[in-house]
Design a protein around this motif. Structure first.
Motif, short mmCIF file in Angstrom:
data_model
loop_
_atom_site.label_atom_id
_atom_site.label_comp_id
_atom_site.label_asym_id
_atom_site.label_seq_id
_atom_site.Cartn_x
_atom_site.Cartn_y
_atom_site.Cartn_z
N GLN A 133 -2.49 -6.06 5.82
CA GLN A 133 -1.88 -5.12 4.89
C GLN A 133 -2.69 -3.84 4.82
OE1 GLN A 133 -1.24 -7.16 1.16
NE2 GLN A 133 -0.82 -9.06 2.25
N GLY A 134 -2.01 -2.73 4.64
CA GLY A 134 -2.65 -1.42 4.58
C GLY A 134 -3.25 -1.11 3.23
N VAL A 135 -3.85 -2.12 2.62
CA VAL A 135 -4.54 -1.97 1.34
C VAL A 135 -5.90 -2.62 1.50
CG1 VAL A 135 -4.50 -2.54 -1.12
CG2 VAL A 135 -2.35 -2.10 0.08
N THR A 136 -6.93 -1.90 1.12
CA THR A 136 -8.29 -2.45 1.24
C THR A 136 -8.54 -3.48 0.15
OG1 THR A 136 -9.26 -0.70 -0.12
CG2 THR A 136 -9.15 -0.30 2.26
N THR A 137 -9.59 -4.25 0.32
CA THR A 137 -9.91 -5.29 -0.64
C THR A 137 -10.21 -4.72 -2.02
OG1 THR A 137 -12.18 -5.30 0.18
CG2 THR A 137 -10.69 -6.97 1.06
N ASP A 138 -10.57 -3.44 -2.09
CA ASP A 138 -10.80 -2.82 -3.41
C ASP A 138 -9.57 -2.06 -3.91
OD1 ASP A 138 -10.95 -0.61 -1.75
OD2 ASP A 138 -12.93 0.02 -2.40
N GLY A 139 -8.40 -2.26 -3.24
CA GLY A 139 -7.14 -1.74 -3.74
C GLY A 139 -6.73 -0.35 -3.28
N ARG A 140 -7.49 0.26 -2.40
CA ARG A 140 -7.14 1.60 -1.91
C ARG A 140 -6.17 1.50 -0.73
NH1 ARG A 140 -11.66 4.16 0.25
NH2 ARG A 140 -12.63 2.15 0.40
N ILE A 141 -5.27 2.50 -0.62
CA ILE A 141 -4.36 2.58 0.53
C ILE A 141 -5.18 2.99 1.74
CG2 ILE A 141 -2.35 3.76 1.50
CD1 ILE A 141 -1.68 1.86 -0.78
N PHE A 142 -5.00 2.28 2.84
CA PHE A 142 -5.76 2.56 4.06
C PHE A 142 -5.20 3.79 4.76
CE2 PHE A 142 -6.76 1.62 8.60
CZ PHE A 142 -8.14 1.74 8.49
N ARG A 143 -6.07 4.61 5.27
CA ARG A 143 -5.72 5.81 6.02
C ARG A 143 -6.33 5.75 7.39
NH1 ARG A 143 -1.66 7.00 3.15
NH2 ARG A 143 -2.03 7.74 1.08
N PRO A 144 -5.75 6.35 8.41
CA PRO A 144 -4.65 7.30 8.37
C PRO A 144 -3.32 6.59 8.13
CG PRO A 144 -5.26 6.90 10.64
CD PRO A 144 -6.25 6.15 9.79
N SER A 145 -2.32 7.37 7.77
CA SER A 145 -1.04 6.78 7.38
C SER A 145 -0.32 6.09 8.54
CB SER A 145 -0.13 7.85 6.78
OG SER A 145 0.13 8.87 7.73
N ASP A 146 -0.68 6.41 9.78
CA ASP A 146 -0.03 5.76 10.93
C ASP A 146 -0.88 4.66 11.55
OD1 ASP A 146 -1.98 7.38 12.07
OD2 ASP A 146 -0.67 8.13 13.66
N TRP A 147 -1.80 4.10 10.79
CA TRP A 147 -2.71 3.09 11.32
C TRP A 147 -1.95 1.89 11.90
CZ3 TRP A 147 -2.93 -1.99 9.94
CH2 TRP A 147 -2.25 -2.34 8.78
#
Length: 112
Positions: free
Chosen positions: A12-26
């Protein structure tokens, strides 16, 4: 008795601390890097490289970018499996075992 279906791992494109992972096209980049790993007997040819591998596909689920990795990738190429799992670990991405349920009455996986 039928053989067990390989499990699917959702990165999932969410880190374990709840941030949205970037870049957006990962998700598209990761799945694109795995596009050459395909089931044995897949059709080759000039256009065979266009599209994602069925073992590693990007999806948006509940508004979250994900990559769905089929465990069968491990049997096709262990280093590819390790690469995607290490990518998730190194970037502190949330990972879940799950399966996509087909849309009612269609037998097809849900649309993005």
């Amino acid at each position: 008795m039928s053989p067990a279906k390989p499990r699917e791992v959702f990165i999932q494109g969410v880190t374990t601390d709840g941030r949205i992972f970037r870049p957006s096209d990962w998700a598209e980049r990761l799945a694109g890097a795995m596009s050459c790993f395909r089931p044995e007997g897949s059709v080759g040819g000039i256009g065979a490289f266009i599209g994602y591998s069925p073992y590693c596909v990007p999806r948006v689920i509940n508004g979250i970018k994900c990559v769905i990795v089929n465990e069968a990738l491990r049997d096709v190429e262990l280093m590819a499996w390790d690469f995607v799992m290490n990518f998730a670990r190194d970037n502190h991405l949330q990972v879940a075992d799950a399966c996509l349920l087909p849309e009612p009455g269609t037998g097809k996986p849900p649309k993005d």
